[in-house]
Design a protein around this motif. Structure first.
Motif, PDB file in Angstrom:
ATOM      1  N   TYR A 161      -6.729  -1.116  -6.284  1.00 22.59           N
ATOM      2  CA  TYR A 161      -5.672  -0.165  -6.649  1.00 22.59           C
ATOM      3  C   TYR A 161      -6.003   0.429  -8.004  1.00 22.59           C
ATOM      4  O   TYR A 161      -6.180  -0.643  -8.894  1.00 22.59           O
ATOM      5  N   TYR A 217      -4.792  -6.891  -6.354  1.00 22.44           N
ATOM      6  CA  TYR A 217      -4.572  -5.881  -7.065  1.00 22.44           C
ATOM      7  C   TYR A 217      -5.957  -5.041  -7.277  1.00 22.44           C
ATOM      8  O   TYR A 217      -5.940  -3.679  -7.649  1.00 22.44           O
ATOM      9  N   PRO A 225       0.974  -1.197   0.047  1.00 19.87           N
ATOM     10  CA  PRO A 225       0.143  -0.193   0.043  1.00 19.87           C
ATOM     11  C   PRO A 225       0.815   1.289   0.073  1.00 19.87           C
ATOM     12  O   PRO A 225       0.458   2.323  -0.798  1.00 19.87           O
ATOM     13  N   VAL A 261       2.028   1.935  -3.729  1.00 23.51           N
ATOM     14  CA  VAL A 261       0.988   2.477  -4.440  1.00 23.51           C
ATOM     15  C   VAL A 261       0.814   4.041  -4.121  1.00 23.51           C
ATOM     16  O   VAL A 261       0.820   4.852  -5.013  1.00 23.51           O
ATOM     17  N   GLU A 262       0.810   4.354  -2.719  1.00 24.65           N
ATOM     18  CA  GLU A 262       0.804   5.644  -2.270  1.00 24.65           C
ATOM     19  C   GLU A 262       1.891   6.481  -2.782  1.00 24.65           C
ATOM     20  O   GLU A 262       1.644   7.682  -3.254  1.00 24.65           O
TER      21      GLU A 262
END
Length: 268
Positions: free
Chosen positions: A104, A101, A62, A65-66
């Protein structure tokens, strides 16, 4: 217009530099689009990071992605930063990966086979003492996995589809119809394959895939994209111009990248 969809960074444990370093390198190289696509965690394993020198920890995903999304916003107007991931393909765990997945906003997912018949594709010792018949069988197992990955519906791009030759160049000389059958299936499924220039860092000393596979890709209508597979920032966009020239010689008119999982064609 230059783009590179396959880059890594220090989260995976075997690459150098931060995501920002790769974006800055892309700007220096004149790229318009840079895709960040680090190795997915081993989602099928219950431990957080079973292979710390191979893939990022599950707990880091996470945050990965962030960070990419934050940098996408920061660099808007300078370069288009895309959120990707290089996903391992294990057919028995495909639904597990799909669930991880789904929440996201990936621009694309690269599906890569890194293990075949339980052994790393880069382990050259796997070929020792094998009869010619067994070598053909091992190659067919590998390409069957790639065909399964194409049919899974999870990926937009298939990564380095002859990377087994990386530390065993004779792999390309093993003849089997499975290669052509797999390219036909990839074309039917509407996926792209990458020209991956990281083969130059391996014993084979060239790109993935071979010209003969690219010719099959053209025949079966398979889209082509570009990925340096950079594990150091200095390799971002590596040999982009040479790849573009070779694709034109083979007969391609365009190649593609993906944004919000939509295909965007770029004339060669």
């Amino acid at each position: 217009m230059k783009f590179d969809l396959h880059t890594h960074h220090d989260r995976c444990g075997h690459a150098e530099g931060s995501i920002r370093d790769y974006i800055e390198a892309a700007i220096e190289q004149g790229l318009s689009v840079i895709g960040i696509s680090d190795h997915s965690p081993y989602f099928a394993d219950r431990s957080d990071q079973p292979f710390p020198k191979i893939a990022m920890a599950r707990s880091e995903f996470p945050r990965y992605v962030e960070e990419v999304l934050k940098l996408k916003r920061e660099y808007a107007g300078k370069i288009d930063v895309l959120l990707g991931v290089e996903s391992d393909f294990f057919p028995e765990h495909i639904d597990v990966y799909r669930r991880f997945y789904e929440p996201y906003p990936f621009d694309y997912i690269i599906g890569s086979v890194h293990k075949s018949n339980g052994v790393s594709i880069f382990n050259k010792n796997r070929w020792k003492g094998l009869s010619p018949e067994r070598q053909v069988k091992e190659k067919e197992i590998y390409y069957d996995l790639i065909a399964q990955s194409a049919r899974s519906g999870l990926f937009q791009i298939l990564g380095h589809i002859d990377a087994m030759k990386g530390f065993y160049p004779s792999f390309s000389d093993i003849q089997t119809k499975a290669v052509e059958d797999t390219l036909r299936i990839i074309g039917e499924c509407g996926l792209a394959i990458e020209v991956n220039t990281s083969g130059k860092t391996k014993d084979v000393g060239g790109w993935y895939p071979s010209d003969s596979i690219l010719e099959l890709a053209l025949h079966y209508g398979v889209d082509i994209t570009f990925g340096s597979d950079a594990h150091v920032p200095s390799r971002v966009g590596d040999e982009w111009e040479q790849v573009a020239a070779r694709l034109k010689e083979i007969g391609f008119k365009e190649w593609v990248y993906f944004k919000e999982k939509q295909r965007i064609a770029v004339p060669l």
